[in-house]
Design an enzyme around this catalytic site. Structure first.
Site, PDB file in Angstrom:
ATOM      1  N   HIS A  13      33.143  42.118 -39.393  1.00  0.00           N
ATOM      2  CA  HIS A  13      33.408  41.999 -37.776  1.00  0.00           C
ATOM      3  C   HIS A  13      33.692  43.476 -37.402  1.00  0.00           C
ATOM      4  O   HIS A  13      34.715  43.797 -37.535  1.00  0.00           O
ATOM      5  CB  HIS A  13      34.054  41.015 -37.450  1.00  0.00           C
ATOM      6  CG  HIS A  13      34.432  40.801 -35.921  1.00  0.00           C
ATOM      7  ND1 HIS A  13      34.474  39.625 -35.246  1.00  0.00           N
ATOM      8  CD2 HIS A  13      34.516  42.068 -34.996  1.00  0.00           C
ATOM      9  CE1 HIS A  13      34.485  40.033 -33.884  1.00  0.00           C
ATOM     10  NE2 HIS A  13      34.360  41.055 -33.774  1.00  0.00           N
ATOM     11  N   HIS A  15      32.481  46.545 -34.263  1.00  0.00           N
ATOM     12  CA  HIS A  15      31.386  47.186 -33.032  1.00  0.00           C
ATOM     13  C   HIS A  15      31.332  48.512 -33.360  1.00  0.00           C
ATOM     14  O   HIS A  15      31.993  49.347 -33.257  1.00  0.00           O
ATOM     15  CB  HIS A  15      32.429  46.877 -31.627  1.00  0.00           C
ATOM     16  CG  HIS A  15      32.914  45.634 -31.436  1.00  0.00           C
ATOM     17  ND1 HIS A  15      32.069  44.937 -30.623  1.00  0.00           N
ATOM     18  CD2 HIS A  15      33.832  44.753 -32.051  1.00  0.00           C
ATOM     19  CE1 HIS A  15      32.672  43.615 -30.515  1.00  0.00           C
ATOM     20  NE2 HIS A  15      33.816  43.576 -31.602  1.00  0.00           N
ATOM     21  N   PHE A  16      29.972  48.691 -33.362  1.00  0.00           N
ATOM     22  CA  PHE A  16      29.613  50.302 -33.646  1.00  0.00           C
ATOM     23  C   PHE A  16      29.316  51.021 -32.303  1.00  0.00           C
ATOM     24  O   PHE A  16      29.122  52.313 -32.166  1.00  0.00           O
ATOM     25  CB  PHE A  16      28.497  50.364 -34.570  1.00  0.00           C
ATOM     26  CG  PHE A  16      28.621  50.398 -35.791  1.00  0.00           C
ATOM     27  CD1 PHE A  16      29.784  51.031 -36.624  1.00  0.00           C
ATOM     28  CD2 PHE A  16      27.624  49.741 -36.780  1.00  0.00           C
ATOM     29  CE1 PHE A  16      29.965  50.700 -37.891  1.00  0.00           C
ATOM     30  CE2 PHE A  16      27.721  50.035 -38.298  1.00  0.00           C
ATOM     31  CZ  PHE A  16      28.896  50.313 -38.797  1.00  0.00           C
ATOM     32  N   ARG A  17      28.789  50.157 -31.425  1.00  0.00           N
ATOM     33  CA  ARG A  17      28.314  50.804 -30.034  1.00  0.00           C
ATOM     34  C   ARG A  17      27.292  51.337 -30.404  1.00  0.00           C
ATOM     35  O   ARG A  17      26.140  50.799 -31.296  1.00  0.00           O
ATOM     36  CB  ARG A  17      29.438  51.643 -29.349  1.00  0.00           C
ATOM     37  CG  ARG A  17      30.774  51.202 -29.157  1.00  0.00           C
ATOM     38  CD  ARG A  17      31.021  50.059 -28.447  1.00  0.00           C
ATOM     39  NE  ARG A  17      32.363  49.802 -28.409  1.00  0.00           N
ATOM     40  CZ  ARG A  17      33.066  48.544 -28.127  1.00  0.00           C
ATOM     41  NH1 ARG A  17      32.267  47.639 -27.852  1.00  0.00           N
ATOM     42  NH2 ARG A  17      34.323  48.525 -28.038  1.00  0.00           N
ATOM     43  N   ASN A  41      27.494  42.891 -28.968  1.00  0.00           N
ATOM     44  CA  ASN A  41      27.737  42.993 -27.284  1.00  0.00           C
ATOM     45  C   ASN A  41      27.582  44.646 -26.653  1.00  0.00           C
ATOM     46  O   ASN A  41      28.491  45.065 -26.186  1.00  0.00           O
ATOM     47  CB  ASN A  41      29.244  42.547 -26.990  1.00  0.00           C
ATOM     48  CG  ASN A  41      30.267  43.578 -28.115  1.00  0.00           C
ATOM     49  OD1 ASN A  41      30.077  43.891 -28.799  1.00  0.00           O
ATOM     50  ND2 ASN A  41      31.714  43.673 -27.253  1.00  0.00           N
ATOM     51  N   LYS A  98      26.456  35.295 -32.423  1.00  0.00           N
ATOM     52  CA  LYS A  98      27.820  35.249 -31.998  1.00  0.00           C
ATOM     53  C   LYS A  98      27.984  34.665 -30.499  1.00  0.00           C
ATOM     54  O   LYS A  98      27.084  34.571 -29.499  1.00  0.00           O
ATOM     55  CB  LYS A  98      28.236  36.834 -31.814  1.00  0.00           C
ATOM     56  CG  LYS A  98      29.633  37.057 -31.403  1.00  0.00           C
ATOM     57  CD  LYS A  98      30.681  36.997 -32.424  1.00  0.00           C
ATOM     58  CE  LYS A  98      32.046  37.197 -31.699  1.00  0.00           C
ATOM     59  NZ  LYS A  98      32.518  38.313 -31.485  1.00  0.00           N
ATOM     60  N   HIS A 135      34.092  33.874 -30.748  1.00  0.00           N
ATOM     61  CA  HIS A 135      35.213  34.325 -30.024  1.00  0.00           C
ATOM     62  C   HIS A 135      35.821  33.325 -29.517  1.00  0.00           C
ATOM     63  O   HIS A 135      35.274  32.893 -28.695  1.00  0.00           O
ATOM     64  CB  HIS A 135      34.670  35.567 -29.132  1.00  0.00           C
ATOM     65  CG  HIS A 135      35.899  36.118 -28.515  1.00  0.00           C
ATOM     66  ND1 HIS A 135      36.177  37.534 -28.674  1.00  0.00           N
ATOM     67  CD2 HIS A 135      36.777  35.445 -27.742  1.00  0.00           C
ATOM     68  CE1 HIS A 135      37.088  37.743 -27.957  1.00  0.00           C
ATOM     69  NE2 HIS A 135      37.747  36.511 -27.524  1.00  0.00           N
ATOM     70  N   HIS A 173      38.390  37.047 -35.695  1.00  0.00           N
ATOM     71  CA  HIS A 173      39.758  37.868 -35.474  1.00  0.00           C
ATOM     72  C   HIS A 173      40.806  36.381 -35.032  1.00  0.00           C
ATOM     73  O   HIS A 173      41.321  36.777 -33.774  1.00  0.00           O
ATOM     74  CB  HIS A 173      39.566  38.580 -34.350  1.00  0.00           C
ATOM     75  CG  HIS A 173      38.370  38.369 -33.295  1.00  0.00           C
ATOM     76  ND1 HIS A 173      38.614  37.434 -32.562  1.00  0.00           N
ATOM     77  CD2 HIS A 173      37.385  39.243 -32.969  1.00  0.00           C
ATOM     78  CE1 HIS A 173      37.670  37.158 -31.488  1.00  0.00           C
ATOM     79  NE2 HIS A 173      36.992  38.354 -31.746  1.00  0.00           N
ATOM     80  N   LEU A 218      41.592  41.906 -27.910  1.00  0.00           N
ATOM     81  CA  LEU A 218      41.571  40.660 -27.490  1.00  0.00           C
ATOM     82  C   LEU A 218      40.614  39.724 -28.549  1.00  0.00           C
ATOM     83  O   LEU A 218      39.868  40.280 -29.398  1.00  0.00           O
ATOM     84  CB  LEU A 218      40.395  40.298 -26.448  1.00  0.00           C
ATOM     85  CG  LEU A 218      40.984  40.625 -24.955  1.00  0.00           C
ATOM     86  CD1 LEU A 218      39.969  40.672 -23.975  1.00  0.00           C
ATOM     87  CD2 LEU A 218      42.235  39.662 -24.593  1.00  0.00           C
ATOM     88  N   ASP A 246      37.442  43.939 -36.536  1.00  0.00           N
ATOM     89  CA  ASP A 246      37.055  43.970 -35.151  1.00  0.00           C
ATOM     90  C   ASP A 246      37.311  45.810 -34.728  1.00  0.00           C
ATOM     91  O   ASP A 246      37.595  45.630 -33.437  1.00  0.00           O
ATOM     92  CB  ASP A 246      37.883  43.334 -34.327  1.00  0.00           C
ATOM     93  CG  ASP A 246      37.417  43.031 -33.093  1.00  0.00           C
ATOM     94  OD1 ASP A 246      36.403  43.262 -32.585  1.00  0.00           O
ATOM     95  OD2 ASP A 246      38.231  42.326 -32.215  1.00  0.00           O
ATOM     96  N   HIS A 250      36.767  52.561 -27.813  1.00  0.00           N
ATOM     97  CA  HIS A 250      36.688  52.985 -26.079  1.00  0.00           C
ATOM     98  C   HIS A 250      37.199  54.130 -26.104  1.00  0.00           C
ATOM     99  O   HIS A 250      38.337  54.610 -26.787  1.00  0.00           O
ATOM    100  CB  HIS A 250      37.467  51.993 -25.380  1.00  0.00           C
ATOM    101  CG  HIS A 250      37.103  50.572 -25.454  1.00  0.00           C
ATOM    102  ND1 HIS A 250      36.251  49.922 -24.714  1.00  0.00           N
ATOM    103  CD2 HIS A 250      37.468  49.359 -26.272  1.00  0.00           C
ATOM    104  CE1 HIS A 250      35.938  48.682 -24.798  1.00  0.00           C
ATOM    105  NE2 HIS A 250      36.605  48.449 -26.100  1.00  0.00           N
ATOM    106  N   ALA A 262      39.797  46.467 -23.667  1.00  0.00           N
ATOM    107  CA  ALA A 262      40.598  45.814 -24.973  1.00  0.00           C
ATOM    108  C   ALA A 262      39.778  46.414 -26.267  1.00  0.00           C
ATOM    109  O   ALA A 262      38.694  46.327 -26.327  1.00  0.00           O
ATOM    110  CB  ALA A 262      40.561  44.368 -24.858  1.00  0.00           C
TER     111      ALA A 262
HETATM  112  O1  DOR Z   1      39.542  43.706 -28.342  1.00  0.00           O
HETATM  113  C1  DOR Z   1      38.276  43.474 -28.254  1.00  0.00           C
HETATM  114  N1  DOR Z   1      37.488  44.455 -28.140  1.00  0.00           N
HETATM  115  N2  DOR Z   1      37.981  42.241 -28.585  1.00  0.00           N
HETATM  116  C2  DOR Z   1      36.649  41.845 -28.502  1.00  0.00           C
HETATM  117  O2  DOR Z   1      36.339  40.941 -28.824  1.00  0.00           O
HETATM  118  C3  DOR Z   1      35.777  42.742 -28.200  1.00  0.00           C
HETATM  119  C4  DOR Z   1      35.956  44.097 -28.576  1.00  0.00           C
HETATM  120  C5  DOR Z   1      34.994  45.227 -27.564  1.00  0.00           C
HETATM  121  O3  DOR Z   1      34.025  45.028 -27.850  1.00  0.00           O
HETATM  122  O4  DOR Z   1      35.718  45.919 -27.124  1.00  0.00           O
HETATM  123 ZN    ZN Z   2      34.822  41.898 -31.931  1.00  0.00          ZN
END
Ligand code: DOR
Ligand code: ZN
Length: 343
Positions: A13, A15-17, A41, A98, A135, A173, A218, A246, A250, A262
């Site tokens: 799990h 996030h690469f963006r 996402n 997801k 989630h 998570h 989150l 996770d 950011h 988050a």
């Molecule tokens: O903290 C988090 N950041 N929780 C998530 O579920 C998404 C993630 C994000 O994409 O930044």
């Molecule tokens: Zn996530």
């Protein structure tokens, strides 16, 4: 123990963006992991096979030279997702979809409003062997943020696993003893990922002595009794729990803000921090199962064949990382000492 050799792990799990950010995130993960489940996402979200395949190509193009890292793609479920979308996704090699309750987290506004409306889609996922990644937090504004996971279990998760016993469900998570208990008492088709931050920290690490925006994620960090339940769960070596960082970057300014985002960007140190936790728990012999076996087995994918070695050699996580666009990211555990290093 001064050294530990493991089957190369996977991250189930993260996030690469997208775009330039991939030049930072993909190499950082490929440093330690062979495969990763890539969250969908983006803006706009990855809602069909075509978008997933194009995103996969962009990730592959960002790999360091010679890397054999393999992204595993997922679909973002919306109330417009159809049974045909699931079939096409399966054909395109997508492994999971997801479920984000609308508004639950970063870029989830497009997500699902009425979960029951998706039941035909879940049925097709079970049929096609696509996993459902969840989630697990309710999003109603009146529900206390610390209770949202527990309530999601009661309101939705119980129903989903009951209606679709053949569907493989990953409760992503997890953060509470309630989630640990739910997973432990559910069928073999229910498992969970656990992040480094939820094993290492509790809500005091978010709020005591000042707000610490780089520990904000989150689901939010919970009280220490819940942290202890997660630690206990991984120390048992149960195959129902596996590694999912996770890792969620950011930019510094978006986190250090009056309304901070988050997400903890942990790719630079995640595996090493998990090793630290397992050592603290006197359970280093359980690290390989958690990091390298349980996830692959649950997804029905082969275990990796290469080995990696971690050595007990303290190092400091950088205070910040400069992105290709010149912006900064503060990584998880910035400026702090990590006890284990990749050899
Ligand atoms: O903290 C988090 N950041 N929780 C998530 O579920 C998404 C993630 C994000 O994409 O930044
Ligand atoms: Zn996530």
């Amino acid at each position: 123990m001064q050294q530990i050799t493991l089957t190369q792990p996977d991250d189930w799990h993260l996030h690469f963006r997208d775009n330039d950010m991939l030049l930072e995130t993909v190499p950082a993960t490929a440093r330690t992991f062979k495969r990763a489940i890539v969250m969908p996402n983006l803006v706009p979200p990855v809602v069909n096979a075509e978008l997933a395949s194009a995103y996969r190509e962009r990730i592959l193009a960002a790999r360091p030279q010679g890397s054999d890292f393999e992204p595993l793609m997922t679909l973002f479920l919306t109330n417009n997702t159809t049974v045909e979308d699931i079939r096409a996704a399966k054909k395109a090699g997508v492994v999971a979809a997801k479920l984000y309750p609308a508004g639950a987290t970063t870029n989830s506004d497009a997500a699902v409003k009425g979960i029951e409306a998706l039941f035909p889609v879940f049925a097709e996922m079970a049929e096609q062997g696509l996993l459902l990644l969840i989630h697990g937090e309710v999003t109603e504004s009146h529900v206390d943020i610390f209770d949202r996971e527990k309530l999601f279990i009661e309101k939705f998760l119980v129903k989903i696993v009951d209606q679709f016993p053949q569907l493989k469900v990953v409760f992503e998570h997890i953060t509470t003893s309630d989630a640990v208990d739910f997973v432990n008492t559910s069928s073999q088709n229910v498992a969970a990922t656990i992040t480094p931050q939820h094993l290492l920290l509790n809500r005091n690490d978010l709020l005591v002595g000042g707000v610490r925006p780089h520990n904000f994620c989150l689901p939010v960090l919970k009280r220490s009794t819940h942290q202890q339940a997660l630690r206990k769960a991984v120390a048992t070596g149960s195959s129902k729990f596996f590694l999912g960082t996770d890792s969620a970057p950011h930019e510094k300014q978006a986190k250090e803000s009056a309304c901070g985002c988050a997400g903890c960007y942990s790719a630079w140190s995640a595996l090493e921090l998990y090793a630290q936790v397992f050592e603290e728990l006197d359970a280093l012999d359980k690290l390989e199962g958690f990091a390298s076996h349980h996830g692959a087995d649950f997804y029905g994918l082969p275990r990796n064949t290469k080995k990696i070695t971690l050595v007990k050699d303290a190092w400091q996580v950088p205070e910040s990382i400069t992105l290709p666009n010149g912006e900064l990211i503060v990584p998880f555990f910035a400026g702090q000492t990590v006890q284990w290093a990749l050899k």
